[in-house]
Design a protein around this motif. Structure first.
Motif: not given
Length: 133
Positions: A19-23, A125-133, A3-7
């Protein structure tokens, strides 16, 4: 069957990333566009509420300028169009939950999604990274 869970977790990298896991697998844009507006609204609200609770539980930071990488784990190897999984459903939820500041082109980078196969545990799965200009 697993079972995959929100994480979620915050990676202590520089710049920080989340990092976010959406089931679930979100609907494709073809499916999404055929749904009644009320059904779409409810789906985004449910995604937003789940992401908001996850952000509180995992103490996720708000990322002002975000690169959002989406990895979809499908049950099969069927061919899929990357533009049909652009992530609107998820991006709207991330923005409304306060995880990213906005989803406009000035503050968001969105690379092409990656498609993988996991027959036992389909998910996003979502990977969110902050970026600068």
């Amino acid at each position: 069957m697993m079972g995959v869970k929100w994480d979620a977790q915050v990676e202590s990298t520089s710049p920080p990333s989340v990092w976010i896991c959406i089931p679930i697998l979100p609907p494709s844009l073809n499916e999404w566009s055929r749904k009644h507006w009320r059904v779409r609204h409810r789906a985004v609200e449910e995604m937003t509420n789940n992401l908001r609770l996850l952000a509180l539980a995992a103490s996720l930071p708000k990322i002002e300028r975000a690169e959002v990488r989406l990895v979809y784990y499908f049950r099969d190897r069927r061919r899929r169009d990357p533009d049909n999984y652009a992530g609107k459903f998820i991006l709207d939820g991330l923005r409304k939950a306060g995880i990213i500041s906005d989803d406009n082109a000035g503050v968001l980078r969105l690379p092409q999604p990656v498609f993988q196969v996991d027959r036992q545990a389909p998910r996003t799965e979502v990977l969110i990274t902050e970026w600068k200009e």
